[in-house]
Design a protein around this motif. Sequence first.
Motif, PDB file in Angstrom:
ATOM      1  N   PHE B  29       0.820  -1.217   0.000  1.00 57.66           N
ATOM      2  CA  PHE B  29       0.000   0.000   0.000  1.00 57.66           C
ATOM      3  C   PHE B  29       0.850   1.261   0.000  1.00 57.66           C
ATOM      4  O   PHE B  29       0.507   2.249  -0.625  1.00 57.66           O
ATOM      5  CB  PHE B  29      -0.993   0.033   1.163  1.00 57.66           C
ATOM      6  N   CYS B  30       1.951   1.239   0.742  1.00 56.99           N
ATOM      7  CA  CYS B  30       2.808   2.441   0.724  1.00 56.99           C
ATOM      8  C   CYS B  30       4.254   2.035   0.512  1.00 56.99           C
ATOM      9  O   CYS B  30       4.597   0.848   0.487  1.00 56.99           O
ATOM     10  CB  CYS B  30       2.613   3.268   2.002  1.00 56.99           C
ATOM     11  N   VAL B  33       6.615  -0.815   2.142  1.00 59.20           N
ATOM     12  CA  VAL B  33       6.610  -2.191   1.630  1.00 59.20           C
ATOM     13  C   VAL B  33       6.971  -3.197   2.740  1.00 59.20           C
ATOM     14  O   VAL B  33       7.934  -3.956   2.615  1.00 59.20           O
ATOM     15  CB  VAL B  33       7.545  -2.327   0.400  1.00 59.20           C
ATOM     16  N   CYS B  34       6.208  -3.171   3.816  1.00 60.90           N
ATOM     17  CA  CYS B  34       6.474  -4.068   4.943  1.00 60.90           C
ATOM     18  C   CYS B  34       6.319  -5.520   4.480  1.00 60.90           C
ATOM     19  O   CYS B  34       5.258  -5.896   3.973  1.00 60.90           O
ATOM     20  CB  CYS B  34       5.496  -3.786   6.090  1.00 60.90           C
ATOM     21  N   ILE B  37       4.154  -9.323   7.042  1.00 60.98           N
ATOM     22  CA  ILE B  37       2.726  -9.415   7.378  1.00 60.98           C
ATOM     23  C   ILE B  37       2.269 -10.882   7.288  1.00 60.98           C
ATOM     24  O   ILE B  37       2.514 -11.537   6.270  1.00 60.98           O
ATOM     25  CB  ILE B  37       1.877  -8.567   6.389  1.00 60.98           C
ATOM     26  N   CYS B  53      -0.460  -2.039   9.498  1.00 54.50           N
ATOM     27  CA  CYS B  53      -0.976  -0.816  10.123  1.00 54.50           C
ATOM     28  C   CYS B  53      -2.416  -0.584   9.646  1.00 54.50           C
ATOM     29  O   CYS B  53      -2.969  -1.381   8.880  1.00 54.50           O
ATOM     30  CB  CYS B  53      -0.102   0.377   9.727  1.00 54.50           C
ATOM     31  N   LEU B  55      -3.590   1.451   7.462  1.00 53.21           N
ATOM     32  CA  LEU B  55      -3.707   1.519   5.997  1.00 53.21           C
ATOM     33  C   LEU B  55      -3.514   0.135   5.385  1.00 53.21           C
ATOM     34  O   LEU B  55      -4.189  -0.241   4.420  1.00 53.21           O
ATOM     35  CB  LEU B  55      -2.659   2.477   5.412  1.00 53.21           C
ATOM     36  N   GLY B  56      -2.565  -0.624   5.948  1.00 51.47           N
ATOM     37  CA  GLY B  56      -2.303  -1.981   5.452  1.00 51.47           C
ATOM     38  C   GLY B  56      -3.506  -2.883   5.679  1.00 51.47           C
ATOM     39  O   GLY B  56      -3.878  -3.689   4.818  1.00 51.47           O
ATOM     40  N   ARG B 172       3.903   2.697   9.633  1.00 47.71           N
ATOM     41  CA  ARG B 172       4.901   1.874  10.332  1.00 47.71           C
ATOM     42  C   ARG B 172       6.329   2.418  10.172  1.00 47.71           C
ATOM     43  O   ARG B 172       7.289   1.793  10.612  1.00 47.71           O
ATOM     44  CB  ARG B 172       4.833   0.428   9.847  1.00 47.71           C
TER      45      ARG B 172
HETATM   46  S1  SF4 Z   1       1.764  -2.098   6.598  1.00 46.21           S
HETATM   47 FE1  SF4 Z   1       1.370   0.136   6.641  1.00 46.21          FE
HETATM   48  S2  SF4 Z   1       3.420   1.041   6.668  1.00 46.21           S
HETATM   49 FE2  SF4 Z   1       3.667  -1.077   6.030  1.00 46.21          FE
HETATM   50  S3  SF4 Z   1       3.598  -0.987   3.752  1.00 46.21           S
HETATM   51 FE3  SF4 Z   1       1.510  -1.395   4.476  1.00 46.21          FE
HETATM   52  S4  SF4 Z   1       0.575   0.625   4.583  1.00 46.21           S
HETATM   53 FE4  SF4 Z   1       2.767   0.972   4.530  1.00 46.21          FE
END
Ligand code: SF4
Lengths: 122, 450
Positions: B29-30, B33-34, B37, B53, B55-56, B172
């Motif tokens: 999503f941002c 790039v975590c 997950i 997070c 948003l994720g 994050r």
């Molecule tokens: S978990 Fe949150 S901070 Fe991590 S990539 Fe997704 S949106 Fe971005």
Amino acid sequence: MNRETFILIPGRTTDQGCGVSEGKFRDKYQKEVRALRVAPGDMARLGLAEGDLVRLTGEEGQSVEVGITAAKKDELPEGLLFIAYGEISSRLMTGDTHGSGIPTSKGMEVTMELVQKASVAT
Amino acid sequence: MTSATTQAHAPTPSEPGQLKVIQDATCTFCGCVCDDIDLTVKDDHIIEAKRACVLGKAWFLNHSIEDRPSCLVEGQPAMLDEGYDRAAQILTQGKYPIIYGLSDSPCEAQRVAVSIADWIKGTIDTTTSVCHGPSGMAFQGVGEVTCSLGEVANRCDLIMFWGSNPAESHPRHFTRYSLMPKGMFLPNGRKDRTCVIVDVRKTKSAKAADIFIQIKPKKDFEALWTLRALAKGVDLDPDQVQRETGVEYSVWVDLMERMKGCKYGVIFFGMGLTMTRGKHANSEAILALTRDMNAFTRFAAKPNRGHGNVTGADNVVSWRTGYPFGVNHSRGYPRFNPGEYTTSDTLANREADCAMTIACDPLANFSQPAREHLAAIPFIALDTKETPTTRAATVAFTVATYGINTGGTVYRMDDVPIPLRPAFPSPHPSDYDVLTAIEQRVKRILGVQG
Ligand code: SF4
């Protein structure tokens, strides 16, 4: 209120970001990108109230109508407006990118004037 | 690149009613790039996204297979082959075709898009041009003192954010990469770091700062130039500094002492800098300041990138054409000129006569003149969801979502490539599949062998 000049800062917000995933045609996103945050000091000075409809006009005469909401106490200095990125903020950009590829999309000079009091609309 | 690349990462379908867990999935999503997950999947729905997070979570948990045709031609459901044929016709018949978007596609698909632009002598541009394009220009002018987010986590004791609000855009960032991690040389994590945030408004991120500096709007360049002057020991008029930046001179002197005195500093900068008056001059100022600081200590600067693979788009377009965005092939070789070949300009100036948009929504995000022109020319749109852009497209493809339904590679904001681990398959084709099919037809129409 008379027409006054402000600086508009469009930006990301949590609800706007979540709304992108939940669907741009859904209420949450639409509500978030259509709420103009105004400093409480400016609202008091101009006699504006939550939900009043104002018109913002950009430097080339492009204009939008948007409802206002009070910004958190010290989020915005007076003279600054904030709105989440979206339909409204994009409509206020001009086509000119000043040779950079990007129209000025933050720190835009706009004028604000009252269109309708919320108390009249309801 | 063959489809074997995407096949290798193809997700397996889950048994009806059974739970399936995908460990270390990647959130796209941002730009953070975590890739830690843990997803729990049941009946083609993600029911849990551990460690994501807000948003994720919205990204993963709202994902469902779009109940729409994979292809629409002029708003009517069509077979994919019909859509591919029509797309190839549009792109090869135009005199000034443009391809735009790509920041939410894996690198493998981006690579095919660049090839198509090359075959049709078109212009390729990415959403970088409307976010950190000015920074891309500044990198070429000043250079980049860079580092990975791993270095930030392990070494940086002074963390600065300028015109960036990660608490809302990259939730994050603080916990995983910049402020909180206990690193090799920062055993106490947050306690070992100083955080400085510079912005024109008191954002949600400001709460995390040890020092918050609120500058006058549109005065970023002046503030950065003040710091450059202080770094070099140039005498400044304190009153003028305060008048120009809106901040007391002593605050800047104190900040410069901290910057010189830290062991390893980093400035993350956002679109507060690049989208506002000064644009690439602002980015140049922050990069030049960072370079200057290396005479005293170790210092790096990183743009906080928004979309999941916008950094990949810069990399792929650069390695294919030599330039990061806004690249025109009309003479048979790549030319780079932001302000001329960038999509906001080619549309607002009414130059483009056909377009292909990939994973982007210009009919919602562009200026009015640019939107009006896009709506008036034939164009193809690829997106995972219905958007104002797909609604108006001549040919619209619903594509599978990268990272959830399809594999591939994305680049984190620090240019580190990260593999995707998709959760479950989609009935829709991937953007890689669609672009590959269009490329084959384009080559056939142009009489290209192979
Ligand atoms: S978990 Fe949150 S901070 Fe991590 S990539 Fe997704 S949106 Fe971005």
